[in-house]
Design an enzyme around this catalytic site. Sequence first.
Site, mmCIF file in Angstrom:
data_model
loop_
_atom_site.group_PDB
_atom_site.id
_atom_site.type_symbol
_atom_site.label_atom_id
_atom_site.label_comp_id
_atom_site.label_asym_id
_atom_site.label_seq_id
_atom_site.Cartn_x
_atom_site.Cartn_y
_atom_site.Cartn_z
ATOM 1 N N HIS A 21 0.843 -1.191 0.000
ATOM 2 C CA HIS A 21 0.000 0.000 0.000
ATOM 3 C C HIS A 21 0.887 1.252 0.000
ATOM 4 O O HIS A 21 0.632 2.213 -0.717
ATOM 5 C CB HIS A 21 -0.910 0.029 1.236
ATOM 6 C CG HIS A 21 -1.875 -1.125 1.296
ATOM 7 N ND1 HIS A 21 -3.106 -1.041 1.891
ATOM 8 C CD2 HIS A 21 -1.787 -2.394 0.825
ATOM 9 C CE1 HIS A 21 -3.742 -2.209 1.799
ATOM 10 N NE2 HIS A 21 -2.946 -3.044 1.157
ATOM 11 N N GLN A 345 13.298 -4.525 -5.439
ATOM 12 C CA GLN A 345 12.700 -5.311 -6.536
ATOM 13 C C GLN A 345 12.743 -4.589 -7.878
ATOM 14 O O GLN A 345 12.978 -5.202 -8.915
ATOM 15 C CB GLN A 345 11.259 -5.677 -6.187
ATOM 16 C CG GLN A 345 10.551 -6.444 -7.283
ATOM 17 C CD GLN A 345 9.319 -7.157 -6.791
ATOM 18 O OE1 GLN A 345 9.407 -8.041 -5.938
ATOM 19 N NE2 GLN A 345 8.174 -6.809 -7.317
ATOM 20 N N HIS A 360 3.821 -13.827 -6.990
ATOM 21 C CA HIS A 360 2.504 -14.082 -6.385
ATOM 22 C C HIS A 360 1.438 -13.204 -7.036
ATOM 23 O O HIS A 360 0.272 -13.312 -6.683
ATOM 24 C CB HIS A 360 2.572 -13.823 -4.883
ATOM 25 C CG HIS A 360 2.706 -12.371 -4.522
ATOM 26 N ND1 HIS A 360 3.635 -11.533 -5.114
ATOM 27 C CD2 HIS A 360 2.027 -11.591 -3.652
ATOM 28 C CE1 HIS A 360 3.512 -10.316 -4.610
ATOM 29 N NE2 HIS A 360 2.546 -10.317 -3.722
ATOM 30 N N TRP A 363 -0.469 -6.632 -7.148
ATOM 31 C CA TRP A 363 -0.659 -5.700 -8.265
ATOM 32 C C TRP A 363 0.563 -4.810 -8.480
ATOM 33 O O TRP A 363 0.899 -4.461 -9.612
ATOM 34 C CB TRP A 363 -1.928 -4.864 -8.072
ATOM 35 C CG TRP A 363 -2.310 -4.063 -9.281
ATOM 36 C CD1 TRP A 363 -2.525 -2.722 -9.329
ATOM 37 C CD2 TRP A 363 -2.510 -4.541 -10.633
ATOM 38 N NE1 TRP A 363 -2.854 -2.330 -10.610
ATOM 39 C CE2 TRP A 363 -2.852 -3.431 -11.428
ATOM 40 C CE3 TRP A 363 -2.422 -5.808 -11.229
ATOM 41 C CZ2 TRP A 363 -3.119 -3.533 -12.796
ATOM 42 C CZ3 TRP A 363 -2.685 -5.912 -12.603
ATOM 43 C CH2 TRP A 363 -3.023 -4.791 -13.359
ATOM 44 N N ASN A 364 1.264 -4.451 -7.404
ATOM 45 C CA ASN A 364 2.476 -3.652 -7.605
ATOM 46 C C ASN A 364 3.526 -4.448 -8.363
ATOM 47 O O ASN A 364 4.125 -3.952 -9.319
ATOM 48 C CB ASN A 364 3.053 -3.191 -6.260
ATOM 49 C CG ASN A 364 2.112 -2.252 -5.551
ATOM 50 O OD1 ASN A 364 1.863 -1.135 -6.018
ATOM 51 N ND2 ASN A 364 1.553 -2.687 -4.442
ATOM 52 N N SER A 365 3.719 -5.695 -7.952
ATOM 53 C CA SER A 365 4.709 -6.538 -8.640
ATOM 54 C C SER A 365 4.313 -6.714 -10.101
ATOM 55 O O SER A 365 5.162 -6.703 -11.000
ATOM 56 C CB SER A 365 4.809 -7.905 -7.965
ATOM 57 O OG SER A 365 5.338 -7.757 -6.670
ATOM 58 N N GLU A 368 5.081 -3.567 -11.973
ATOM 59 C CA GLU A 368 6.534 -3.360 -12.054
ATOM 60 C C GLU A 368 7.145 -4.261 -13.126
ATOM 61 O O GLU A 368 7.967 -3.821 -13.936
ATOM 62 C CB GLU A 368 7.169 -3.641 -10.680
ATOM 63 C CG GLU A 368 6.873 -2.540 -9.668
ATOM 64 C CD GLU A 368 7.072 -2.928 -8.202
ATOM 65 O OE1 GLU A 368 6.727 -2.119 -7.327
ATOM 66 O OE2 GLU A 368 7.552 -4.052 -7.938
ATOM 67 N N ASP A 384 -6.584 -10.182 -4.394
ATOM 68 C CA ASP A 384 -6.759 -9.911 -5.829
ATOM 69 C C ASP A 384 -5.806 -10.704 -6.715
ATOM 70 O O ASP A 384 -5.896 -10.641 -7.941
ATOM 71 C CB ASP A 384 -6.537 -8.406 -6.092
ATOM 72 C CG ASP A 384 -5.159 -7.934 -5.640
ATOM 73 O OD1 ASP A 384 -4.617 -8.504 -4.674
ATOM 74 O OD2 ASP A 384 -4.613 -7.005 -6.260
ATOM 75 N N GLN A 385 -4.858 -11.448 -6.119
ATOM 76 C CA GLN A 385 -3.772 -12.032 -6.917
ATOM 77 C C GLN A 385 -4.261 -13.044 -7.948
ATOM 78 O O GLN A 385 -3.662 -13.197 -9.013
ATOM 79 C CB GLN A 385 -2.733 -12.663 -5.972
ATOM 80 C CG GLN A 385 -2.019 -11.609 -5.129
ATOM 81 C CD GLN A 385 -1.476 -12.142 -3.828
ATOM 82 O OE1 GLN A 385 -1.351 -13.362 -3.649
ATOM 83 N NE2 GLN A 385 -1.150 -11.251 -2.900
HETATM 84 N N1 UDP Z 1 9.241 -5.611 -2.858
HETATM 85 C C1 UDP Z 1 10.544 -5.184 -2.739
HETATM 86 N N2 UDP Z 1 11.479 -6.109 -2.404
HETATM 87 C C2 UDP Z 1 11.209 -7.417 -2.191
HETATM 88 C C3 UDP Z 1 9.863 -7.842 -2.343
HETATM 89 C C4 UDP Z 1 8.902 -6.913 -2.678
HETATM 90 O O1 UDP Z 1 10.878 -4.020 -2.943
HETATM 91 O O2 UDP Z 1 12.124 -8.172 -1.876
HETATM 92 C C5 UDP Z 1 8.203 -4.602 -3.194
HETATM 93 C C6 UDP Z 1 7.693 -4.754 -4.603
HETATM 94 O O3 UDP Z 1 8.522 -4.045 -5.492
HETATM 95 C C7 UDP Z 1 6.270 -4.192 -4.522
HETATM 96 C C8 UDP Z 1 5.875 -4.447 -3.072
HETATM 97 O O4 UDP Z 1 7.072 -4.760 -2.356
HETATM 98 O O5 UDP Z 1 6.251 -2.816 -4.790
HETATM 99 C C9 UDP Z 1 4.919 -5.614 -2.920
HETATM 100 O O6 UDP Z 1 3.654 -5.244 -3.363
HETATM 101 P P1 UDP Z 1 2.704 -6.247 -4.143
HETATM 102 O O7 UDP Z 1 1.443 -5.513 -4.445
HETATM 103 O O8 UDP Z 1 3.397 -6.834 -5.307
HETATM 104 O O9 UDP Z 1 2.444 -7.442 -3.135
HETATM 105 P P2 UDP Z 1 2.070 -7.534 -1.544
HETATM 106 O O10 UDP Z 1 3.352 -7.459 -0.817
HETATM 107 O O11 UDP Z 1 1.141 -6.385 -1.246
HETATM 108 O O12 UDP Z 1 1.426 -8.868 -1.443
#
Ligand code: UDP
Length: 469
Positions: A21, A345, A360, A363-365, A368, A384-385
């Site tokens: 978030h 990441q 996984h 949505w951010n991943s 990206e 939502d995954q």
């Molecule tokens: N992330 C990171 N390093 C890691 C793992 C994740 O910087 O080793 C960041 C990734 O770039 C993303 C966020 O953590 O921006 C994870 O958000 P995402 O919505 O993908 O998944 P969530 O963690 O909410 O399940």
Amino acid sequence: MGLHGQEQQHFLLVSYPAQGHINPVRHIAVRLASVTGACVTVSTAVSGHRILFPSAAGPDQEVNDGAVSYIPFSDGYDDGFKEGVDDSSRYASQIVINGSRTLSAILDRLEARGRRVTCVLYTLLLPWAVDVAHQHGIRSALYWIQPATVFACYYHYFHGYDKLITTHAEDRVPVVSLPDLPPLRIRDLPTFLTATSEDHYSKSILDNFRAVFDKLDQEDDGRRPMVLMNTFDSLEGDVLRPIKDKMEVFAIGPVVPKEIPTGSDLFKQDEKDYMKWLDTKPARSVVYVSFGSLSAVKRPQIEEIILGLKESGRPYLWVLRNDCREEGLELEEGDDGMVVSWCNQLQVLSHASVGCFVTHCGWNSTLETLTCGVPTVGVPQWSDQRTNAWLMDEILGMGVRAEVNEEGVLPAAELRRCLEVVMGEGEGGEGIRKKVEMWKEKAREAVGEGSSSERNLWAFLGEISARCN
Ligand code: UDP
């Protein structure tokens, strides 16, 4: 006066203290400030603020990083929510009580200092922020940090389609039809919509989503509620068509920073020099594996991943968070594998040696990897995954979704198979890589000067200005 001759706006962005978030909140904050010249303040819970800014003068002190100010609210858990110790239903009620009180005090304080907030932007799980804004006579808008498709699924569920989805889930009827969406299988819908009635945790999160959608149903002086969305116009088709006469939706994504951020995260960076290690690998050869910041990866899954990666014969960089590592777990590494507890990441996905992301599908991943042009193997876990994995595989064609067994574990052989499809020389892989290049280009076009997302951001600003007068 701000840019374009409008009154300068002051946005207060409120975020739940979770990495998935905070990231899109921080990045949109910077974009709002730099593109529109608005004043922007970000507020997350004290526990998150303290980790993000360990060198602040006081632990709860306001911080300004040059573009954006940060002022924390309190959820009543200033030392952080302790998994397995603290009670999640108590947290859910405490954040409303403490969050409302302390966010309200922030609005008062800013006004007293001559920095009156003109719009509160709130993210997932924070419907109470709307009430606080309105008590102060301030406009609010939802910042939706999942895909438009997921928004549409929730919207339809809360507007007459709940029974259809629930009975299909119980009767194992595989496909549901929702307005203006392609047919979706139950396994493609957000998990909270299809959870069993005994799953109280999922039900309580669903109630929270319901509260957010209830707020959106309440008219704002006869005007449609506003929703900023982390997606872009050409990404998901017109899935919100039946909803758009009820809401003003502004697609302003992908909210992925142009410059790779080097600031702190809620997790400590691993000390291993994984970037240097990536430098030693050939182009597009490395498998990057990460299941994000929240999913608990259990031992049987860890063992299958180790086996699958080793058998694939490809070099790999794997993020296994410290909270997923049991005692006695052997993570033997050689020249061709590196396991880290947390990495940057975006920096990893931007490296030329990375050829596939086993993800996984947070949505951010997802955004990206799309922006960096890296194909995927989707292993959705919850929330939502599953829908994101469906988008990635069946709609965008930028990867494949892996099949898990009855225990929800991705077997080693399936991981190997998926890696071969995505990274191998076969037709499938070639098609995926072409699509990935196409989406990378579309994502680039969506955010540049004069792009659709920039126009939508200005349209949002215009709407806020009109409503403030
Ligand atoms: N992330 C990171 N390093 C890691 C793992 C994740 O910087 O080793 C960041 C990734 O770039 C993303 C966020 O953590 O921006 C994870 O958000 P995402 O919505 O993908 O998944 P969530 O963690 O909410 O399940």
